[in-house]
Design a protein around this motif. Sequence first.
Motif, PDB file in Angstrom:
ATOM      1  N   ARG A 213       0.837  -1.206   0.000  1.00  0.00           N
ATOM      2  CA  ARG A 213       0.000   0.000   0.000  1.00  0.00           C
ATOM      3  C   ARG A 213       0.872   1.257   0.000  1.00  0.00           C
ATOM      4  O   ARG A 213       0.628   2.221  -0.703  1.00  0.00           O
ATOM      5  CB  ARG A 213      -0.940  -0.035   1.227  1.00  0.00           C
ATOM      6  N   ASP A 217       0.671   5.112  -5.079  1.00  0.00           N
ATOM      7  CA  ASP A 217       0.002   6.366  -4.773  1.00  0.00           C
ATOM      8  C   ASP A 217      -1.509   6.100  -4.736  1.00  0.00           C
ATOM      9  O   ASP A 217      -1.971   5.049  -5.211  1.00  0.00           O
ATOM     10  CB  ASP A 217       0.366   7.463  -5.788  1.00  0.00           C
ATOM     11  N   ASP A 218      -2.262   7.010  -4.163  1.00  0.00           N
ATOM     12  CA  ASP A 218      -3.694   6.774  -3.967  1.00  0.00           C
ATOM     13  C   ASP A 218      -4.394   6.449  -5.276  1.00  0.00           C
ATOM     14  O   ASP A 218      -5.222   5.546  -5.358  1.00  0.00           O
ATOM     15  CB  ASP A 218      -4.367   8.007  -3.332  1.00  0.00           C
ATOM     16  N   HIS A 219      -4.024   7.194  -6.318  1.00  0.00           N
ATOM     17  CA  HIS A 219      -4.686   7.008  -7.610  1.00  0.00           C
ATOM     18  C   HIS A 219      -4.465   5.585  -8.131  1.00  0.00           C
ATOM     19  O   HIS A 219      -5.409   4.879  -8.490  1.00  0.00           O
ATOM     20  CB  HIS A 219      -4.161   8.036  -8.613  1.00  0.00           C
ATOM     21  N   PHE A 221      -3.520   2.936  -6.472  1.00  0.00           N
ATOM     22  CA  PHE A 221      -4.130   1.952  -5.577  1.00  0.00           C
ATOM     23  C   PHE A 221      -5.631   1.834  -5.861  1.00  0.00           C
ATOM     24  O   PHE A 221      -6.154   0.728  -6.069  1.00  0.00           O
ATOM     25  CB  PHE A 221      -3.893   2.339  -4.111  1.00  0.00           C
ATOM     26  N   ASN A 222      -6.308   2.990  -5.904  1.00  0.00           N
ATOM     27  CA  ASN A 222      -7.758   2.956  -6.113  1.00  0.00           C
ATOM     28  C   ASN A 222      -8.120   2.390  -7.480  1.00  0.00           C
ATOM     29  O   ASN A 222      -9.010   1.552  -7.604  1.00  0.00           O
ATOM     30  CB  ASN A 222      -8.356   4.369  -5.965  1.00  0.00           C
TER      31      ASN A 222
END
Length: 542
Positions: A213, A217-219, A221-222
């Motif tokens: 995780r 980066d958040d993008h 990962f999502n």
Amino acid sequence: MSPAAEIARRRTFAIISHPDAGKTTLTEKFLLYGNAIHLAGTVTARKNQRATTSDWMELEKQRGISVSSTVLQFDYNGCAVNLLDTPGHKDFSEDTYRVLTAVDAALMVIDAGKGVEPQTRKLFEVCRRRGIPIFTFMNKCDRPTLDPLALIDELESVLGIAASPIVWPLGSGPSFRGVFDRTERAVHLFERVPNGAYEAPVNITGLDDPAVRGKLDDHTFNESTEQLAMLDGAGHPLDLAAIHAGQQTPVYFGSAINNFGIQLLLDGFLKHSVPPAPRRSVSITVPGAPAPTEAREVPVDYEKFSGFIFKIQANMDPKHRDRIAFLRVCSGRFTRDMVVAHQRTGKQVRLSSSHKLFGQERETVNEAWPGDVIGLVGHDAFGIGDTLTEDRAIAYDEIPRFPPEVFAYLSNPTSSDAKKYRAGLEQLLQEGVVQSFTPRNAPPGATLLAAVGPLQFEVVQWRLKSEYNAESRLEQTNWTLLKWLEPHPSLANPSALVVASGVSFGTDKFDNPVALFPNDWTMRYFMEKNPDLKLHDMPIEQ
Ligand code: GDP
């Protein structure tokens, strides 16, 4: 090892791709995994035209392309891998297609930044017609790629094959962090290493491992989580029977140059691909037998040797002025010096000079099993498609003719070497370097040559000059399509047919009627105006 075990461990395949997708790089990495490191350099060297010395290769050097196909053999995880090289330049030739008749599976390499490209599509079609398993590798994930879901969609919408992603990319370009193995539910993290060392560091952890995780980066990962959920819900589950029938392709993502995802690909390919499949023998009349044999499948474990020639290459090496016939073994065991029947001529021949070929290097082969490819030297009578066998009741008919797309008239401008010209051309036509047709109203003394790529014409001219010392002149025509016509009374007087200008009629070397069209439009017009005449991509079986 028992014959059955020898056969079961063979994997014979080719890599198909559009130029620059990464076939050479991937081949080299495979060789590294197969510990054939000494060979890996030769693949690139060949491509870079550094190490080639023969004058046959002179043409390659001038054009910066690979004319010849060779076979690379290596052992990996207990499998005996035969990797057949398919020339990949856009001027590719019928040779490329024919190589695909000798393999049991294909690996399609796609540049993930570009998607399915024209040459991939053509080669894919040839594989699909054979119904062999096709695996897909989406390469260059270290660079910005198209949306992976769109790439999968393209396989289905453009190529018409169901796609089952085995590994899924996590991000792309600068945000590429690795791949998720959907079968093992594990993450493989990508580390950028200088010059792509060949044992890339691989960490395997669970998908929600905090270590993973933190790297995404958040993008990324999502997005990846969403895509994976979607695949789990709506994707095609892995279906081995569909893969083996060529109806589903397992898809891998990675980066060949960085050696990332290659081991997953190679392991998955060897696991899910197929050992040599039985080939079909056609019905033939064996001398002395009361009736023709039945057409039938020859089991791969049939004890008598048989195989067919799918490629002939002349004068690869100036030190040996010879031609090499590449034979795919289909049954039995090949041993050096064995005596077999050359089915087409009915003659018995001793196979004493047999080789494995790595680029320019030759190595004598003493034994080969179904799935293997050997190079046979010194038999001028061997032609493409010929069967060699210990059992006269076996005859293969594995080499299809491919619809040509370029056409040119060849003639001999000087009368002094006319004899050499004719002998040379006849030999090259027999080898199948190009096809020839006889159109009505052909210029006197000219032969219409037809090929799938213009490089084949260059090879003809080059070889006429270098091997037969004969001049030749090539004149392009503007036909781009040839169709075989189903024999029909109206063909007796073609001038009465309604045709657009530029359309012509003629015959193939077996006198089958053909029509030549400048383009798609003139062909469709012809079909519309002459609905009784049927057009075919291949000659009609007689
Ligand atoms: P081929 O024409 O299909 O044999 O392609 P090559 O293996 O020669 O590769 C074409 C170009 O793409 C070369 O410059 C390679 O270095 C480059 N290449 C191959 N694989 C990758 C990859 O995974 N990532 C990137 N960025 N470049 C690659």
